[in-house]
Design a protein around this motif. Sequence first.
Motif, PDB file in Angstrom:
ATOM      1  N   PHE A 164     -41.891  51.444  28.936  1.00 19.10           N
ATOM      2  CA  PHE A 164     -42.251  52.317  30.042  1.00 19.10           C
ATOM      3  C   PHE A 164     -42.594  51.478  31.275  1.00 19.10           C
TER       4      PHE A 164
ATOM      5  N   ILE B  34     -45.958  48.988  28.130  1.00 17.21           N
ATOM      6  CA  ILE B  34     -46.092  49.665  29.419  1.00 17.21           C
ATOM      7  C   ILE B  34     -46.225  48.609  30.498  1.00 17.21           C
TER       8      ILE B  34
ATOM      9  N   ILE C  68     -50.280  46.828  28.014  1.00 15.92           N
ATOM     10  CA  ILE C  68     -50.078  47.161  29.426  1.00 15.92           C
ATOM     11  C   ILE C  68     -49.961  45.847  30.194  1.00 15.92           C
TER      12      ILE C  68
ATOM     13  N   GLU D 280     -38.649  55.563  31.424  1.00 11.91           N
ATOM     14  CA  GLU D 280     -38.524  55.023  30.069  1.00 11.91           C
ATOM     15  C   GLU D 280     -37.143  54.423  29.896  1.00 11.91           C
TER      16      GLU D 280
ATOM     17  N   LEU E  46     -50.953  56.886  29.053  1.00 11.18           N
ATOM     18  CA  LEU E  46     -49.951  56.546  28.044  1.00 11.18           C
ATOM     19  C   LEU E  46     -50.559  55.695  26.932  1.00 11.18           C
ATOM     20  N   SER E  47     -51.449  54.790  27.298  1.00 11.27           N
ATOM     21  CA  SER E  47     -52.073  53.909  26.319  1.00 11.27           C
ATOM     22  C   SER E  47     -52.861  54.707  25.282  1.00 11.27           C
TER      23      SER E  47
ATOM     24  N   ALA F 153     -50.936  54.608  33.362  1.00 14.75           N
ATOM     25  CA  ALA F 153     -50.824  53.628  32.273  1.00 14.75           C
ATOM     26  C   ALA F 153     -51.891  53.874  31.218  1.00 14.75           C
TER      27      ALA F 153
ATOM     28  N   LEU G 110     -42.499  56.983  36.922  1.00 16.03           N
ATOM     29  CA  LEU G 110     -42.590  56.449  35.559  1.00 16.03           C
ATOM     30  C   LEU G 110     -41.221  56.629  34.946  1.00 16.03           C
TER      31      LEU G 110
END
Length: 322
Positions: free
Chosen positions: A146, A121, A61, A140, A198-199, A195, A138
């Motif tokens: 991302f 990210i 991130i 992609e 997603l992580s 974030a 967000l």
Amino acid sequence: MEKRQLKEVFFSLKGVEKYVFMIFTFHSRKSYCFFLFLVLVVLGCGKKEQREMKNNSKPIIGLITDFSSKDPYVAQMKGVIFSLDPDARVIDLNHEIDPFNLTEAAFIVDQSSREFPPGSIFIAVIDPGVGTDRKAILWESKAHKFYIGPDNGIFSLVMDREGITNVWILDKPEMWKSKEPSSTFHGRDVFSPIAAFLSKGGKPQNVGSKISKDNLHFLSFSPASIIGQNISAQVLYVDHYGNIITNIPWGLAPWIKEGNLVRVQIGKITLAAPCVRTYSELPLGKIGVLYNSSGYLEIASNQGSAAKLFKVQSGASLLIHP
């Protein structure tokens, strides 16, 4: 050790460990305790390696803001991320973007993300419109990276370079830090929780509603173009050294090559500049042009500031004359 105990130990082991256990047991009962100790050490190391491998497989991130390092805002964003995902891999990319400078932000986001692997990210918070009806998104890229932040144009250059696969508007309050986020700090209350989600392996489609890329906001970057004998261009960024990075790509004008002399005009100031390959080819404090590591034409001064000489900031227009 009794046979019953040996049997229990044997069946508690797996794979090759069982065979090694048998060899040590039949060879010498005395060596069994030492062997068992080694097995436990190996298993402990294995678990540690598995944890490290798990952490190393998590996406990076990267944080990009105009918050500076003086204020507590970056720390608060990190605190939210680590609270939701203690194993997150968070790194600082840039927090020194000129406040509210969207052109500079677009350049930094694009350049900073180039070398990162797929799955990375990025949170970009240069957000003068925070709390208004500007969209939080967000998206992609085709490079499977991302990007999270405001839809105000800061992603314009990286979108153009990497391409867009999917875009989601962050309209699900249950995914935020609070269903009533601060009207002045979406970086902490909206972007950071996404974030962290997603992580941890969360699916991007769960963070909000999918929208068309045609609905996104883009900055008005005028591509460098040849007009008659001249090149009309734009300043993308002024770096820490005062180098002026333009949007002129390598190869646009064949007459910009080593050994030639050009004239750089920015505003009312026009200076002659030799075309060089390295900064050190210029006399100290003198102006020159060269193609930098990103492939853009750069106006530089050897151990001096070209930006101060031209009194220029990112976003300015310029002309290059042969």
